[in-house]
Structure formats: structure tokens, C-alpha cells
Design an enzyme around this catalytic site. Sequence first.
Site, PDB file in Angstrom:
ATOM      1  N   HIS A   1     -23.230  28.538  17.236  1.00 47.69           N
ATOM      2  CA  HIS A   1     -23.984  28.593  15.984  1.00 47.69           C
ATOM      3  C   HIS A   1     -23.616  29.801  15.113  1.00 47.69           C
ATOM      4  CE1 HIS A   1     -26.228  25.489  17.902  1.00 47.69           C
ATOM      5  NE2 HIS A   1     -27.258  25.529  17.079  1.00 47.69           N
TER       6      HIS A   1
ATOM      7  N   GLU B   1     -25.396  16.410   7.676  1.00 45.54           N
ATOM      8  CA  GLU B   1     -24.871  17.449   6.773  1.00 45.54           C
ATOM      9  C   GLU B   1     -23.843  16.884   5.783  1.00 45.54           C
ATOM     10  OE1 GLU B   1     -24.913  17.751  10.074  1.00 45.54           O
ATOM     11  OE2 GLU B   1     -26.401  19.324  10.416  1.00 45.54           O
TER      12      GLU B   1
ATOM     13  N   HIS C   1       0.833  -1.183   0.000  1.00 42.66           N
ATOM     14  CA  HIS C   1       0.000   0.000   0.000  1.00 42.66           C
ATOM     15  C   HIS C   1       0.875   1.242   0.000  1.00 42.66           C
ATOM     16  CE1 HIS C   1      -3.463   2.294   0.659  1.00 42.66           C
ATOM     17  NE2 HIS C   1      -4.064   1.553   1.561  1.00 42.66           N
TER      18      HIS C   1
HETATM   19  C1  LIG Z   1     -10.365  11.266   4.317  1.00 44.88           C
HETATM   20  C2  LIG Z   1      -9.105  10.509   4.056  1.00 44.88           C
HETATM   21  N1  LIG Z   1      -8.279  10.224   5.078  1.00 44.88           N
HETATM   22  C3  LIG Z   1      -7.109   9.588   4.850  1.00 44.88           C
HETATM   23  C4  LIG Z   1      -6.752   9.220   3.596  1.00 44.88           C
HETATM   24  C5  LIG Z   1      -5.395   8.574   3.325  1.00 44.88           C
HETATM   25  N2  LIG Z   1      -5.558   7.156   2.959  1.00 44.88           N
HETATM   26  C6  LIG Z   1      -5.532   6.733   1.701  1.00 44.88           C
HETATM   27  S1  LIG Z   1      -5.739   5.101   1.549  1.00 44.88           S
HETATM   28  C7  LIG Z   1      -5.853   4.915   3.214  1.00 44.88           C
HETATM   29  C8  LIG Z   1      -6.046   3.583   3.831  1.00 44.88           C
HETATM   30  C9  LIG Z   1      -7.349   3.099   3.563  1.00 44.88           C
HETATM   31  O1  LIG Z   1      -7.469   1.773   3.926  1.00 44.88           O
HETATM   32  P1  LIG Z   1      -8.485   0.902   3.127  1.00 44.88           P
HETATM   33  O2  LIG Z   1      -9.680   1.709   2.807  1.00 44.88           O
HETATM   34  O3  LIG Z   1      -8.682  -0.323   3.881  1.00 44.88           O
HETATM   35  O4  LIG Z   1      -7.755   0.653   1.763  1.00 44.88           O
HETATM   36  P2  LIG Z   1      -6.727  -0.539   1.443  1.00 44.88           P
HETATM   37  O5  LIG Z   1      -5.498  -0.240   2.238  1.00 44.88           O
HETATM   38  O6  LIG Z   1      -7.331  -1.775   1.892  1.00 44.88           O
HETATM   39  O7  LIG Z   1      -6.542  -0.432  -0.016  1.00 44.88           O
HETATM   40  C10 LIG Z   1      -5.729   6.140   3.853  1.00 44.88           C
HETATM   41  C11 LIG Z   1      -5.774   6.335   5.303  1.00 44.88           C
HETATM   42  C12 LIG Z   1      -7.647   9.523   2.562  1.00 44.88           C
HETATM   43  N3  LIG Z   1      -7.375   9.212   1.298  1.00 44.88           N
HETATM   44  N4  LIG Z   1      -8.819  10.140   2.826  1.00 44.88           N
END
Ligand SMILES: Cc1ncc(C[n+]2csc(CCOP(=O)(O)OP(=O)(O)O)c2C)c(N)n1
Length: 692
Positions: free
Chosen positions: A498, A437, A285
Site C-alpha cells: 500500500h 478504480e 485491420h
Molecule cells: C489498451 C489497448 N490495447 C491494445 C490496443 C491495440 N489494438 C488496437 S485495435 C486492437 C484490436 C481490437 O479488436 P476489436 O476491438 O475486436 O476491433 P476490430 O478488430 O474488430 O476492429 C488492438 C489490440 C489498444 N488500442 N488499446
Amino acid sequence: MNAPTPTLDKRPTLDQLCINTIRTLSIDAVQKANSGHPGAPMGLAPVVFSLWQYFLNYDPADPHWPNRDRFVLSAGHASMLLYSTLHLAGVKAVNAKGEVQKELAVSLDQIKRFRQLDSLTPGHPESHLTTGVETTTGPLGQGVANSVGMAIAGKWLASNFNKPGFDLFGFRVYAVCGDGDMMEGPAAEAASLAGHLQLGNLCWIYDHNHVTLDGPASWSFSEDAMTRFIGYGWNVTRVADANDLQQLSRAYKYFQEHNDQPTLIVVDSHIGYGSPHKQDSFEAHGEPLGEAEVKLVKENYGWPVDAQFLVPDGVYAHFQEGVGTRGSQNNAKWKSLFSEYAKKFPDLADHIVRMQKHELPDGWDKNLPTFAADPKGMATRESSGKVLNVLAKNIPWMIGGSADLAKSNKTNLTFEGAGEFFPEEYEGRNIHYGVREHGMGAATNGITISGLRGFAATFFNFSDYMRASMRLAALMEIPVLFIFTHDSIGLGEDGPTHQPIEQLAGFRAMPNMLVMRPGDANEVVEAYRAVLPHTEGPTTLVFSRQPLPTLDRTKYASAAGVAKGAYVLADADGGKPDVILMATGSELQWVVGAYEKLKAEGIKARVVSMPCWQLFEKQDAAYKESVLPSSVTARVSVEMAATLGWDRYVGPKGKMIGMHTFGASAPLKDVLKKFGFDTDTVVAAAKQVLGK
Ligand SMILES: Cc1ncc(C[n+]2csc(CCOP(=O)(O)OP(=O)(O)O)c2C)c(N)n1
Ligand SMILES: [Mg+2]
């Protein structure tokens, strides 16, 4: 963290060849870019392949076909999964005019330019750049929440346009999401709403791979998602092996046969599938596999280890025989149905065509009111409600709602036939989002992407809760109307929890977001008139809770000046002011009052109403100079908000009257007194900057 070397099914079936092509294109692109996420495409390739190849109703030769199934990759970090699929499926590019091009939406060359400047394959999928990308994803939780809006749009379109013998709309919406999406708040809000609304046209595919970015998902996530979704009122099914195409097919069939509720398909998968050292590890990853590992993976897939960006013979043809042929046949049937429909229901057909292009119907601004001068006046939320109702009546595909504040936001559509959007009653125009929201913001993006003119409303302070979706609307260049009331400390008793302070400055700093804060009822009319034809981005409309005087436009300039963002409302005799007084919204009344007092004292002032900075900035230099002559350096701005940004108009010799703390809970008059907002304060400031 070395996983045991997996044994793969190396049978060279065409399906398997296609799946491994998705995988290896993704691996090679990430490796070449030296950046990106290879693991999720490797794990999910069979899931996405089998959906596209055997179920998705999608014509790669006509990617904007209105009744196409929507495919959303909510796990935007897995962007190569989408790009590889769009490429292999032969999805064609569509230009800005909506014309299908000869070129592919994603060529092999673009895949080789993954994550490079000006490519069509950015790090995360961007819908305004790349045909076939239905919505921009990356901020986790947004894509799935968008998909709820798309499903709402699908239900609404079917209810309003389908006629006996003419099932024009019946598309399904699929969203692929990961553990991250599952954890995010907006996804939970949107899932709850989708369950409530019984959106049986919606399917989320949850990549249950036990891994997130930091490490094993078990470090942070142990809920039983299946039970949660059952609680939301979803149908839930499971695929125990992401590589089992039969199981996947059964799950997709299950979804298609169960139209009473949305469906969650939980798929147990392996991130980095096929990688001897990185499968099932967060190491698959966020970074390339590395050249040595790439070779081992390719060997494992039965792939030529040194080949790069290889699309073996038969792969394109196989996609063409699957999704290509099915899509083109169904689209052709649809097109002939539509041409019959257009003969019988020309007006409705015209609406469908216009919606696809975000065009407005003829006469969209007819019957807009004009408000008579009135010193007591009305709150701009009131005039907004009146204008919105006229517009929505004129624009049959304008739909929206509020997060449980429609009565306060005045966004209820009350004209005859407006109707409600309720479970199993999907033809109405008023959507009841409940207190959600963020889900509302993201769903409204999905509704608007689908061609409808979506609006979403709440108190301005709670824009914070949907800011992420508003930002994506701006990035996607889609014309969402975000309607906010209770725009300042002027809301009074509800107090600082608010009362927005920094929100105006924040949205003014957001690229491609128009911010409109009109100063009286007639400016409200002109604000809507100015922004409705603006289809290249969203607008934040900001209205007062408290009444504001309706200015006498026979005495002051016409509110039509709103279209230019800022205009001279009242001027010194001869147009040569010594001091310029600027304001927006409810503060306009005080600069007008100060202008009159100064005039009585023989001081030459000009009032500039500035409801929309962004539109003003788009005017030519001559107009800007005519409104704010550089020779006049004595300037005062008044806004009950953070002053950040006003310095650009006020200049070093001017004075900004604004808020420097949070507000206070008290009746309006006491709040205004405490923070010093009235005509006399403006008069004093004007004299100060004039050195008097
Ligand atoms: C709102 C948000 N927070 C953090 C991230 C950074 N981020 C990208 S992928 C990921 C991990 C996500 O894990 P998962 O959804 O299980 O994906 P996988 O590793 O299994 O492909 C993170 C934290 C993001 N893209 N969006
Ligand atoms: Mg995961």
C-alpha cells in the site's frame, strides 16, 4: 484466409450511397496515409450512419449544444469512421472560446491528411483537437467507460436543472465498441457500475465481428457477452446483420423505449465488409487494403473504381435532411426553452453557461479556512476533506467520489444538501464507485468532459489502477481532480503493498499533469486555490494519512507561495544561505526542524517548500533563481519516495534523501527509523554537502 466474395445490396438508395461514402472515404484516407484501420469503418458504416441519420439528437451546426446526444467511438482505431461521419454530417468547427466557426470540423482536405502532422485527423480521435470528437479514444476500454461518466452527468444534470415544463436535459449517450473494449477491465468495471446505477440513458453498440488484431476473436475470447451484461443488469438486444437498417432501427428504438437500464446492442458485423480477399479477416485491420483490393472493393460497392475521396451528389444533402434538420429543429426548440428558463431561473441558467466553459461560479473560494499553528497538527487528508467540502459547497457542479475509501480519503461531501448519487436518485454529489478504480477514473473523465467538475479519490498507491485514465485526462486537457491519500511509507502498518514509491516520479513525468503534495494544512488550502482555476488539465493531489504539524506562518513565509509551485519558507539572515533544504508533503517538517537546528549552530540554511514542480517550472527565470540561487550548490532534498527527478533541483553537489526499495509494514515510527527519515538525518546531510 480468403472469404467468399460477398454479394452486396447495390440498390442505389440514398442511405446506401451515404453508407458507402463513409466506407470509401475511410478506405481512401487509410490508403493515402498508408497507415490505419480500414476494416472496422467498412463493417460499421451502416450502424453509425443509421444512428446518426435517424436517431442521434445532434445539431451539426452547434456541436456544443448542451443537450446533444453524445456519440463516443470507443473503438478509436476506427477513427476514420468518425471523421467520415463528422465530415458528411457537416459538423462545424468550434474554436477555443466555444464559438461556432464557418469551417467544418473535419474538411475533406483534413480527411486527405489523415494521420499527418498537425492534421485534425490524427490516428486516434483526440477531443482537444477535433470538434465533434466527444472524448479521446484509442486505449481500448476507455471510451465506453467515459460514456458511463457522461451518462452519470446526464442524469445529474436532468435531476438538478430540469423544472416542471422545462426538460432541459435528457440527452442519451451512445458508445460504439469492439471485442477489444469488451475484453478490457475498465469497460467491465464501468458496465457493472452503469448497471447498478440503472443508467437508462446509456447505450453501448458492440461490434461483434469475431476478429481482433491478432486473428480470430475465438483465439482469445469466447465468453457470452450478452449473458454477462444481463448479469450486470443491462437490457440486451441483438442485430444479426449490421447491414440491415430495419433491424438496426428496431434496436435503437428498443433502447429509446427502455429507460430503466442501460442497453447493450450486439451487432453481428463483417470487418472489411465488401473486400473480396480481406472481409472477416484480421488482414482488414491495422493496414491499408492495398490499391488493387481497393479497386475490387469499390467495384463491389458499385463505386467508380478510380474515384478517390468521392462524395456523390446528394450525400451531403441527405445527411442535412436527416440528422441536420432534426438536430437544428430540436436545438432551436431547446434554445427558446432555455431563454424562458433563464428568465425564471437566472442563477441556474448562469450555471449551465459556465459549466460549458469550465468556468467557476463567483465566490468559488469564499470561506476557505485558515489553520492556526499547531505542533501536533492534522493529516493533510483531514485538511483536504475540510477544504473540499467548502469548495464543493461553493461550486454546485462539483461532484465525485472514491473507490470505496471515502472515509479514509475524507472525500465525503457532508454539508447540507450534498446528497448521494444513487440509482434513481441522481441529484446527489457523492458518487459511490465501489472498488472500481479504473472505471472511476474513466467515468470521472466523462463527467468532467460533460462540464461538471469531477473528482475521484483512492489511496495513492492505487493510482496505478487508474493511471491510464489519468493520462487521458492530461492528454484531453480536462480539469479532473484526482485526490489521493496515504501518500507514502508514512501510512505505516498497511505495508509495502500500500506504500507508494515511484508514483510521484511517474506523475511528474506525465505531460500536462499538475502534481500537488502540500506540506501542511495551510498549504492544502493554497494547493486547492491554485489548481481549481486551472482548467486546461488535471491535477493529482497527494495527501498524508498521518498528522503533520501546522506551521506557524507568522514565523515562516505565507503558504500563498504554493501558487508558484515552490517558495522560500524559511531563510538565512540576509537571504544568503549556504545550504538549501528542499522537501514536499510530510517531509517539510523535518527540513524545517533541521533548519532550526542548523541555525542554532550558526549554519545558514534556507527551506524551500516544493509542493508542485510543474507550477514552479512555469515561473520566470528570475523567480526560479531567487528561490534556488545557482551560486548555492550545497542542497538537500527529502521525500519519502523514489528520488528520480530531484537531481534537477539538487544538482551534482547535493544529496537526495529518498526511498530506494519498497517500504515495510510496521508502526510509523519504526518505518521512519528503518528508512532514516527524521530531522537529524537532514542535519547530517546538510553538513555533509557543506563539507563540515
Ligand atoms: C489498451 C489497448 N490495447 C491494445 C490496443 C491495440 N489494438 C488496437 S485495435 C486492437 C484490436 C481490437 O479488436 P476489436 O476491438 O475486436 O476491433 P476490430 O478488430 O474488430 O476492429 C488492438 C489490440 C489498444 N488500442 N488499446
Ligand atoms: Mg472485433
